[in-house]
Design a protein around this motif. Structure first.
Motif, short mmCIF file in Angstrom:
data_model
loop_
_atom_site.label_atom_id
_atom_site.label_comp_id
_atom_site.label_asym_id
_atom_site.label_seq_id
_atom_site.Cartn_x
_atom_site.Cartn_y
_atom_site.Cartn_z
N UNK A 9 0.83 -1.21 0.00
CA UNK A 9 0.00 0.00 0.00
C UNK A 9 0.86 1.27 0.00
N UNK A 10 1.99 1.22 0.70
CA UNK A 10 2.87 2.39 0.79
C UNK A 10 3.46 2.77 -0.56
N UNK A 11 3.45 1.85 -1.51
CA UNK A 11 4.01 2.11 -2.85
C UNK A 11 2.99 2.74 -3.80
N UNK A 12 1.73 2.82 -3.39
CA UNK A 12 0.70 3.37 -4.26
C UNK A 12 0.93 4.85 -4.49
N UNK A 13 0.70 5.28 -5.73
CA UNK A 13 0.89 6.68 -6.08
C UNK A 13 -0.24 7.15 -6.99
N UNK A 14 -0.54 8.42 -6.91
CA UNK A 14 -1.47 9.07 -7.84
C UNK A 14 -0.82 10.38 -8.27
N UNK A 20 3.41 16.62 -1.19
CA UNK A 20 4.67 16.07 -1.70
C UNK A 20 5.90 16.67 -1.00
N UNK A 21 5.85 17.96 -0.69
CA UNK A 21 7.02 18.59 -0.07
C UNK A 21 7.07 18.31 1.43
N UNK A 22 8.27 18.29 1.96
CA UNK A 22 8.45 18.07 3.40
C UNK A 22 7.77 19.18 4.19
N UNK A 23 7.83 20.40 3.70
CA UNK A 23 7.20 21.53 4.40
C UNK A 23 5.69 21.33 4.49
N UNK A 24 5.08 20.85 3.43
CA UNK A 24 3.62 20.60 3.44
C UNK A 24 3.28 19.48 4.42
N UNK A 25 4.09 18.42 4.43
CA UNK A 25 3.84 17.31 5.37
C UNK A 25 4.06 17.77 6.81
N UNK A 69 -2.46 4.28 2.79
CA UNK A 69 -2.23 4.85 1.47
C UNK A 69 -1.54 6.19 1.73
N UNK A 70 -0.41 6.44 1.08
CA UNK A 70 0.44 7.58 1.42
C UNK A 70 -0.26 8.95 1.41
N UNK A 71 0.01 9.72 2.44
CA UNK A 71 -0.55 11.06 2.59
C UNK A 71 -0.31 11.92 1.36
N UNK A 72 0.91 11.90 0.84
CA UNK A 72 1.23 12.79 -0.27
C UNK A 72 0.47 12.48 -1.55
N UNK A 73 -0.03 11.24 -1.69
CA UNK A 73 -0.76 10.87 -2.91
C UNK A 73 -2.26 10.67 -2.68
N UNK A 74 -2.66 10.53 -1.44
CA UNK A 74 -4.08 10.33 -1.12
C UNK A 74 -4.52 11.29 -0.01
N UNK A 75 -4.41 12.59 -0.24
CA UNK A 75 -4.75 13.55 0.81
C UNK A 75 -6.20 13.46 1.26
N UNK A 76 -7.07 12.98 0.39
CA UNK A 76 -8.48 12.83 0.77
C UNK A 76 -8.68 11.77 1.86
N UNK A 77 -7.66 10.91 2.07
CA UNK A 77 -7.72 9.88 3.10
C UNK A 77 -6.90 10.25 4.34
#
Length: 108
Positions: A9-14, A20-25, A69-77
């Protein structure tokens, strides 16, 4: 095995890369809404690593609330309970293929 599932699941991308940026995370993880959700998930998971628990053990040290599912690719989750699971720092690094010293986003 739970660890294998989480690793896949951690490998999933959209193409949705709002975090995506460290500052945003960092801004997301420092937000009070996230901190409250993190506490809620830790309570739900009895403050123990769910990977270790699935293997019959107990690990309550250095816990991270992991986005399945990764935060940077699935922000809706990002705040969806079904996309969050408590894992140890060690298992989190295994899921992401990192060494122990590399991952540090949630430790401030």
């Amino acid at each position: 095995m739970l660890l294998d599932e989480l690793t896949q699941q951690a490998k999933l991308k959209t193409t949705n890369t709002i975090y995506e940026s460290k500052a945003a995370r960092d801004a997301f993880y420092q937000n009070q809404t996230w901190r409250n959700k993190r506490k809620e998930i830790l309570r739900r998971d009895n403050n123990e690593c769910q990977v270790t628990k699935s293997l019959g053990g107990v690990d309550k040290d250095k816990l991270i609330v992991h986005h399945i599912k990764p935060l940077e690719y699935y922000p809706e989750l990002a705040m969806d309970d079904s996309n969050l699971i408590t894992v140890s720092h060690t298992n989190h690094n295994i899921i992401h293929g990192l060494t122990l010293a590399k991952f540090n986003d949630e430790w401030w």
